[in-house]
Design a protein around this motif. Structure first.
Motif, mmCIF file in Angstrom:
data_model
loop_
_atom_site.group_PDB
_atom_site.id
_atom_site.type_symbol
_atom_site.label_atom_id
_atom_site.label_comp_id
_atom_site.label_asym_id
_atom_site.label_seq_id
_atom_site.Cartn_x
_atom_site.Cartn_y
_atom_site.Cartn_z
ATOM 1 N N VAL A 297 3.605 2.549 3.555
ATOM 2 C CA VAL A 297 3.198 2.017 4.468
ATOM 3 C C VAL A 297 2.903 0.577 5.049
ATOM 4 O O VAL A 297 3.178 -0.016 5.507
ATOM 5 C CB VAL A 297 1.949 2.764 4.558
ATOM 6 N N ILE A 298 2.869 0.272 3.481
ATOM 7 C CA ILE A 298 2.972 -1.611 3.714
ATOM 8 C C ILE A 298 3.215 -2.404 2.615
ATOM 9 O O ILE A 298 3.071 -1.758 1.658
ATOM 10 C CB ILE A 298 0.901 -2.053 3.396
ATOM 11 N N THR B 24 -4.824 -1.301 8.508
ATOM 12 C CA THR B 24 -4.695 -0.248 6.885
ATOM 13 C C THR B 24 -4.403 -1.885 6.497
ATOM 14 O O THR B 24 -5.646 -1.890 5.296
ATOM 15 C CB THR B 24 -3.078 0.358 6.202
ATOM 16 N N LYS C 21 0.871 -1.560 0.008
ATOM 17 C CA LYS C 21 -0.222 0.441 -0.067
ATOM 18 C C LYS C 21 1.183 1.295 -0.225
ATOM 19 O O LYS C 21 1.487 1.253 0.929
ATOM 20 C CB LYS C 21 -0.847 -0.025 1.798
ATOM 21 N N GLY D 50 4.718 -1.093 9.040
ATOM 22 C CA GLY D 50 3.912 -2.331 7.917
ATOM 23 C C GLY D 50 5.040 -3.386 7.333
ATOM 24 O O GLY D 50 4.352 -3.952 6.381
ATOM 25 N N CYS E 141 1.551 0.980 13.092
ATOM 26 C CA CYS E 141 1.861 -0.213 12.102
ATOM 27 C C CYS E 141 1.733 -0.146 11.093
ATOM 28 O O CYS E 141 1.814 -1.043 10.189
ATOM 29 C CB CYS E 141 1.908 -1.453 13.426
ATOM 30 N N GLY E 142 0.154 0.306 10.954
ATOM 31 C CA GLY E 142 -0.592 -0.676 8.942
ATOM 32 C C GLY E 142 -1.253 -2.028 9.262
ATOM 33 O O GLY E 142 -2.256 -2.316 8.508
#
Length: 353
Positions: free
Chosen positions: A18-19, A44, A11, A210, A40-41
């Motif tokens: 972020v990922i 998301t 992502k 992430g 930390c994701g």
């Protein structure tokens, strides 16, 4: 029922990623918890599975279907949010059946599904009430019921208990565990609370910045963490970390009066720094003169948390049972099972094995 597979899922928000290439398999009927610190994701990643966030690269499969770019409504998932998001002018029964009504489902079928979900969640006595007449825990049960009536293949929970008080959190945690046992549906649950993760999960995914740090059962992560981050995040109170110095056949710990802990793990060359990890539950206290002092004692009834300061300035927490007759300021000696100590590389923080 069906499982979920992520293959190198990425992502990005513009130039910011972020990922970072997440690979993960969640088995059919499994209760999987994403856990980690804020940012930390984990939410998301959950929203990517739900389709509420676009996947920048990689694939997401639900069962045999590639849902990477599929609309959320077509994925066969139901999401329970941190906020209840109930319609205040509707009754509990109307809130739970509203999604089916909007999809043109027959009234008799809506009533059958709402009644079934209500029975599971013990909401039969509240069906005619509106959200304002419900407690926080009851509202969250209504939000969960609204998801159940849709008959999803996968349930997604985004920190659903964070708005509840401590007692309700425990009650709802038990309700969600019971719900999973009864339905047997795949559930993915996001929380920053490692106690929730430990008590609910079949599988825990520990995330940081992430990246996946480690995946495993709660007790696997507790007993056999891969690195210092996982060791410190899983377990309450958190693991004690002390500076150690590698020696031939052991690690010297200055904070514990230069005690040498013998070990057969692969240590760096003698004189190198090593981080020593000891869980509070694996330590005991005795009121014997030493350089350690008891600063603060937190009494919790059956157990107490004792906070100590070493001459090196390092802090330790010791979990003791019962109510030992020790006052704050007492000099104490720490004992522990040396075979339960863990060792980590001081730079990479990887577990030394």
């Amino acid at each position: 029922m069906t499982g979920v597979t992520l293959n190198k899922a990425i992502k990005r928000y513009g130039a910011t990623q972020v990922i970072h290439g997440v690979d993960l398999t969640i088995e059919d009927g499994e209760f999987c918890v994403f856990v980690g610190p804020s940012g930390c994701g984990k939410s998301t990643l959950l929203r990517m599975i739900a389709g509420l966030e676009e996947t920048s690269d990689g694939q997401i499969h639900i069962g045999a279907r590639d849902v990477t770019h599929m609309d959320p409504a077509a994925r066969g998932v139901a999401m329970v949010f941190q906020t209840y998001a109930l319609y205040p002018h509707m009754t509990v029964e109307e809130n739970m059946g509203f999604g089916l009504k909007m999809n043109g489902v027959d009234k008799a079928e809506i009533k059958r599904k709402v009644d079934g979900a209500s029975k599971i969640l013990k909401l039969d006595d509240y069906l005619s009430r509106k959200p304002a007449a419900l407690s926080g825990g009851q509202r969250q049960r209504v939000a969960i019921g609204r998801s159940i009536v849709r008959g999803p293949e996968v349930f997604l929970f985004d920190e659903p208990l964070s708005n509840l008080d401590a007692e309700l959190r425990v009650d709802m945690r038990v309700e969600i565990a019971r719900l999973h046992k009864e339905l047997g549906t795949t559930m993915i649950y996001v929380t920053h609370d490692q106690v929730e993760a430990m008590t609910l999960a079949d599988k825990i995914v520990v995330l940081r910045a992430g990246y996946i740090e480690q995946v495993g059962s709660p007790m696997d992560l507790y007993k056999d963490p891969d690195n210092k981050f996982v060791a410190g995040f899983i377990g309450s109170p958190a693991m004690n970390f002390l500076r150690g110095v590698a020696e031939a056949g052991g690690v010297k710990v200055p904070a514990l009066a230069d005690r040498v802990i013998p070990t057969t793990v692969a240590l760096p060359e003698p004189g190198s720094d090593v981080t020593v990890g000891i869980r509070p539950q694996d330590m005991d206290l005795t009121a014997e003169p030493s350089a350690l002092s008891l600063d603060i004692r937190e009494r919790l009834g059956g157990v107490a948390y004792d906070y100590l300061t070493a001459p090196t300035g390092e802090r330790l927490i010791v979990e003791t049972k019962g109510d030992l007759a020790m006052e704050e300021g007492t000099e104490v000696t720490v004992s522990f099972d040396e075979t339960r100590a863990m060792f980590f590389d001081a730079e990479s923080e990887a577990r030394l094995r």
